[in-house]
Design a protein around this motif. Structure first.
Motif, short mmCIF file in Angstrom:
data_model
loop_
_atom_site.label_atom_id
_atom_site.label_comp_id
_atom_site.label_asym_id
_atom_site.label_seq_id
_atom_site.Cartn_x
_atom_site.Cartn_y
_atom_site.Cartn_z
N ASP A 67 1.00 -1.19 -0.08
CA ASP A 67 0.08 0.03 0.00
C ASP A 67 1.03 1.05 0.07
N GLY A 68 1.45 1.78 -1.14
CA GLY A 68 2.39 2.80 -1.25
C GLY A 68 3.53 2.24 -0.64
N ASP A 69 4.04 2.95 0.41
CA ASP A 69 5.55 2.44 1.00
C ASP A 69 5.19 1.40 2.07
N ASP A 70 3.72 1.52 2.64
CA ASP A 70 3.31 0.22 3.51
C ASP A 70 2.81 -0.84 3.05
N TRP A 71 2.20 -1.61 3.95
CA TRP A 71 1.68 -2.68 3.64
C TRP A 71 0.33 -3.16 4.46
N GLN A 72 -0.26 -4.25 3.89
CA GLN A 72 -1.78 -4.33 4.63
C GLN A 72 -1.98 -5.77 4.32
N LEU A 73 -3.07 -6.11 5.11
CA LEU A 73 -3.71 -7.62 4.86
C LEU A 73 -4.98 -7.23 4.43
N ALA A 74 -5.01 -7.69 3.07
CA ALA A 74 -6.43 -7.49 2.42
C ALA A 74 -7.19 -8.82 2.43
N ASP A 75 -8.55 -8.48 2.72
CA ASP A 75 -9.57 -9.56 3.00
C ASP A 75 -9.70 -10.12 1.37
N ALA A 76 -9.47 -11.53 1.31
CA ALA A 76 -9.58 -12.13 -0.06
C ALA A 76 -10.94 -12.16 -0.57
N ASP A 77 -11.94 -12.34 0.39
CA ASP A 77 -13.42 -12.24 -0.11
C ASP A 77 -13.96 -10.94 0.15
N GLY A 78 -13.39 -10.06 0.18
CA GLY A 78 -13.94 -8.62 0.36
C GLY A 78 -13.39 -7.74 0.04
N ASP A 79 -13.49 -6.29 0.41
CA ASP A 79 -12.92 -5.11 -0.07
C ASP A 79 -12.15 -4.34 0.96
N VAL A 80 -11.99 -4.93 2.13
CA VAL A 80 -11.41 -4.07 3.35
C VAL A 80 -9.96 -4.85 3.60
N ALA A 81 -9.11 -3.92 4.18
CA ALA A 81 -7.96 -4.12 4.64
C ALA A 81 -7.51 -3.95 5.89
N LEU A 82 -6.52 -4.49 6.70
CA LEU A 82 -5.82 -3.93 7.96
C LEU A 82 -4.39 -3.62 7.51
N PRO A 83 -3.97 -2.29 7.94
CA PRO A 83 -2.75 -1.88 7.86
C PRO A 83 -1.85 -2.58 8.87
N LEU A 84 -0.44 -3.07 8.20
CA LEU A 84 0.37 -3.70 9.47
C LEU A 84 0.85 -2.44 10.15
N ALA A 85 1.30 -2.88 11.48
CA ALA A 85 1.53 -1.95 12.45
C ALA A 85 2.86 -1.45 12.14
N PRO A 86 3.56 -0.17 12.15
CA PRO A 86 4.88 0.33 11.94
C PRO A 86 5.94 -0.81 12.19
N ALA A 87 5.92 -1.35 13.43
CA ALA A 87 7.09 -2.31 13.74
C ALA A 87 6.99 -3.44 12.94
N ALA A 88 5.88 -3.88 12.47
CA ALA A 88 5.91 -5.35 11.81
C ALA A 88 6.42 -5.12 10.51
N ARG A 89 6.28 -3.67 9.90
CA ARG A 89 6.62 -3.56 8.47
C ARG A 89 8.39 -3.66 8.36
N SER A 90 9.10 -3.43 9.27
CA SER A 90 10.41 -3.63 9.31
C SER A 90 10.92 -5.05 9.57
N ARG A 91 10.13 -5.76 9.96
CA ARG A 91 10.76 -7.03 10.44
C ARG A 91 10.79 -8.00 9.20
N SER A 92 11.92 -9.16 9.66
CA SER A 92 12.02 -10.02 8.24
C SER A 92 10.73 -11.02 8.07
N GLY A 93 10.06 -11.15 9.08
CA GLY A 93 8.73 -11.97 9.30
C GLY A 93 7.84 -11.40 8.15
#
Length: 451
Positions: A384-410
């Motif tokens: 999502d631009g410079d960020d990441w989100q988890l998008a619902d495969a069966d819908g049109d909504v998404a949750l943004p990842l927390a800032p700390a999660a974006r920098s993790r290797s996970g």
């Protein structure tokens, strides 16, 4: 933590490591090359000699039957627990290639195992005796509690005045004052025996230098701190559950006195956070029958891993008892009826919209809650631009990842696991976004650790 014929995966072993350096070093020792006289017993113990830089090999022995996690003994000088040799021996054993055969423990290993189990029995006996004596003078305990409550009340009143002065003078003054203002206020809360207030005050000190929009964030956190203050000062008027939550957030100790709940508990995540004084381990469980989440906390001195360890992918038939407080998920581990063993079961996932609703519902019981555990079903990690989100495969909504999660290797492990296809993800959903901790592929497959 095992039973005959059941072994861990490499990921479950490496989850025990106290830090990334230990995981890397332990992985190098997970082959047969440096080991000699390695063996295991039906009772759940491992031993072996590991060649090091000195003339004598290191003697490593592990007891994996303890209810709180494996216990280790190694003749190496490392101050980390488990050390790289213990991790290497566990990885060697987990390989199931016959390099750790069944056998009789050598004298040096057998003496430690026998001594440890004798001390554990003595400790249980002493604990039962001390528990009986601790309840011998309830009047003295009541007076101590009253004196502490008086100190906390005085500290809360002082904190209210400081928050009032801050807002009266304007938030810009907080940036000019620097961190010293907050550290001095936090020290006053420590003197008042309110560590929960002290921790929240210290968090305020980092906000003025946290980038654009900091005044809004500072005002929000000041409002939550004010709410906690007022909850303590008016605790007699609160419902019992909310009053218990306030006491917990202030920093008063509680005991797990809830009724025991027996279930098959799936271990969904385990991760450590550390400061200069303490390492805190959080272990998330999911009741396979009750469908309830539960949180186990374990602590260790700085630089040392906490004792309790339950690697992801295990399940245990056990009782847990809840700590007091409305909506509180923390529990204490009680009687275990079987040894933890690997499982292919996973928790059912919910939609992104339902996950946000659950966090909102949890906030009704605990307004100071940073996040709530939830398992998302059929989501796709999407940029999502410079960020990441988890998008619902069966819908049109998404949750943004927390800032700390974006920098993790996970995050990249999650993206690789998905490959653009839906996955199931367990994590913590909060006001900063979603923090993924464990994921499963859409079809059959083992859990992938993301933390």
């Amino acid at each position: 933590m095992t039973q005959q014929g059941v072994r861990w995966t490499a990921d479950q072993v490496l989850a025990l490591a106290p830090d990334a350096a230990s995981r890397k070093a332990g992985s190098k020792l997970g082959a047969a090359g440096p080991w000699s006289e390695a063996g295991s017993s039906d009772e759940g113990t491992l031993w072996g000699l590991c060649r090091g830089s000195g003339s004598k090999p290191y003697q490593t022995v592990i007891d994996i039957t303890d209810s709180t996690g494996p216990a280790y003994k190694c003749s190496c000088p490392s101050r980390k627990f488990p050390c790289k040799h213990a991790l290497g021996l566990l990885l060697l054993w987990a390989g199931e290639d016959g390099t750790v055969p069944r056998g009789q423990a050598p004298d040096w290993a057998g003496e430690w195992i026998a001594g440890r189990r004798q001390r554990a029995e003595e400790k249980r006996t002493a604990g039962a005796a001390s528990g009986a004596s601790a309840s011998g003078d309830p009047e003295a305990a009541r007076r101590r509690a009253e004196r502490r409550a008086e100190r906390i009340t005085a500290g809360a009143a002082e904190l209210e005045q400081r928050l009032t002065d801050l807002l009266r003078g304007g938030l810009a003054a907080a940036e000019q004052a620097g961190y010293g203002l907050w550290e001095e206020t936090a020290a006053r809360m420590v003197d008042a025996q309110a560590p929960g207030l002290a921790a929240r005050v210290r968090e305020l000190g980092a906000i003025p230098s946290s980038g654009p929009g900091w005044p809004v964030r500072l005002l929000e956190e000041c409002a939550l701190l004010h709410l906690l203050d007022q909850g303590w000062l008016r605790r007699e008027r609160l419902p019992d559950g909310l009053a218990a939550t306030v006491r917990s957030r202030i920093g008063l100790p509680g005991s797990a006195d809830g009724p025991p709940v027996r279930d098959h508990w799936l271990v969904l995540a385990q991760y450590d956070t550390a400061d200069s004084h303490l390492t805190t381990r959080r272990i998330w469980l999911h009741g396979a029958e009750s469908e309830r989440p539960a949180l186990l906390l374990s602590y260790g001195a700085a630089g040392r891993a906490p004792e309790l360890s339950l690697p992801v992918g295990l399940a245990l038939d056990a009782e847990v008892a809840a700590y007091p407080g409305a909506g509180q998920l923390r529990v204490a581990l009680g009687e275990q009826f079987t040894a933890p063993a690997p499982t292919t079961r996973r928790p059912p996932g919910v939609s992104v919209a339902r996950a946000a609703e659950r966090y909102g519902e949890a906030l009704r019981d605990d307004p100071w809650l940073d996040s709530h555990p939830v398992t998302l079903g059929r989501v796709i990690p999407t940029p999502d631009g410079d960020d990441w989100q988890l998008a619902d495969a069966d819908g049109d909504v998404a949750l943004p990842l927390a800032p700390a999660a974006r920098s993790r290797s996970g995050l990249w492990r999650l993206v690789a696991l998905s490959g653009g296809a839906p996955v199931t993800v367990f994590g913590e959903c909060g006001h900063r976004g979603f923090t993924p901790l464990t994921a499963w592929p859409e079809g059959p497959g083992e859990a992938v650790l993301l933390c």
